[in-house]
Design an enzyme around this catalytic site. Structure first.
Site, short mmCIF file in Angstrom:
data_model
loop_
_atom_site.label_atom_id
_atom_site.label_comp_id
_atom_site.label_asym_id
_atom_site.label_seq_id
_atom_site.Cartn_x
_atom_site.Cartn_y
_atom_site.Cartn_z
N SER A 1 35.50 23.25 -25.74
CA SER A 1 34.43 23.78 -26.59
C SER A 1 34.76 25.24 -26.84
O SER A 1 35.53 25.87 -26.09
CB SER A 1 33.08 23.66 -25.87
OG SER A 1 32.09 24.45 -26.49
N TYR B 1 27.91 24.40 -17.92
CA TYR B 1 28.67 23.79 -19.02
C TYR B 1 29.83 24.69 -19.42
O TYR B 1 30.97 24.23 -19.57
CB TYR B 1 27.75 23.54 -20.21
CG TYR B 1 28.42 22.85 -21.38
CD1 TYR B 1 28.67 21.49 -21.36
CD2 TYR B 1 28.79 23.58 -22.51
CE1 TYR B 1 29.27 20.86 -22.43
CE2 TYR B 1 29.40 22.95 -23.58
CZ TYR B 1 29.64 21.59 -23.54
OH TYR B 1 30.25 20.98 -24.61
#
Length: 268
Positions: free
Chosen positions: A143, A156
């Site tokens: 990401s 995350y």
């Protein structure tokens, strides 16, 4: 990488980016698509959709990547029956959002178990076999948060940073064995997982289809890191040349009370 007549395995294929990647690859004349996720019904639905669009062979493997023994048995069996696998796309992941001080330990463990350890487990099994056949490509879907950490997404971000490091290490180790290792780093993407989060201000989500098409194009060009959208490139440039500005933007954009940001006080 030439995609035609290859066998690809995609984790997290039942929804979001993984599902979009499966549909995009189905248009690339692959030999076989192996779809992995926990939701058997959604995998079957996707397989039916792909088979209505293409003559490609589709294999459905309902599997929880956090269950190591099941992963070992299933992947070994799949390789024997449907292999060799030339393309592995690690897309399975989960995200929970909260301030760090309010983090739920069970949610933190779930993110680490799936995003990092699940990826490690299946990659190790398939990479060994790719090395033996001296051919393969591994894509780890990280990401933009694997390059730029985001407030309210501490765990995350940590798992995605870890995936970037994992990918870089594997790239160097496996290159002599003719196995390529690629990072896909999308920014905020409109998926059902993201719809349950509080969105960052000023950030416009992109579509999963756009991410999938960027991956296909990047694989064909042999790119090692694949970014998607102008927002990603702008954020990376800002991080490199004006990190203080990026930190300010993140503090303003983050979905948390403004009074918690030191920059809001500075600029009142």
């Amino acid at each position: 990488m030439k995609l035609s007549h290859k066998t690809a395995l995609i984790t997290g294929a039942s929804r979001g980016i993984g599902r979009a990647i499966a549909l995009a690859l189905a248009q690339q004349e692959l030999k076989t698509l192996i779809l992995v996720a926990r939701d058997r019904a959604k995998l079957a639905e996707l397989a039916t959709e792909i088979q209505s669009l293409s003559s490609i062979e589709v294999i459905v493997l309902p599997l929880d990547l956090t269950q190591i023994k099941a992963v070992n048995m299933t992947v070994i069996k799949a390789w024997r029956q449907h292999g060799p696998i030339q393309l592995l796309i690690n897309c399975a992941g989960v995200a929970h959002q909260s301030s760090f001080l309010q983090t739920n330990p069970a949610q933190m463990e779930a993110e680490v178990s799936l995003n990092l350890m699940g990826t490690y487990t299946i990659t190790r099994l398939i990479a060994k076999r790719m090395v033996h056949q001296q051919e393969g490509t591994i894509v780890n879907v990280s990401s933009l948060m694997g390059k730029i950490a985001a407030p309210t997404m501490a765990t995350y971000s940590a798992t995605k940073f870890a995936l970037v490091g994992f990918t870089q290490a594997l790239r160097a180790e496996l290159a002599p064995e003719n196995v390529q290792v690629v990072s896909l780093l999308p920014s905020l993407t409109d998926t059902d997982m993201v719809r349950g989060l509080k969105l960052f201000r000023l950030v416009k989500p992109m579509t999963a289809q756009k991410v999938a098409l960027a991956l296909v194009a990047g694989l064909k060009r042999g790119k090692e890191e694949i970014y998607v959208g102008w927002q990603s490139y702008l954020a990376l440039l800002c991080q490199r040349f004006a990190p203080w500005l990026l930190e300010l933007i993140l503090s303003i954009a983050a979905p948390m009370p403004r009074k918690r940001s030191k920059f809001v006080w500075l600029f009142r």
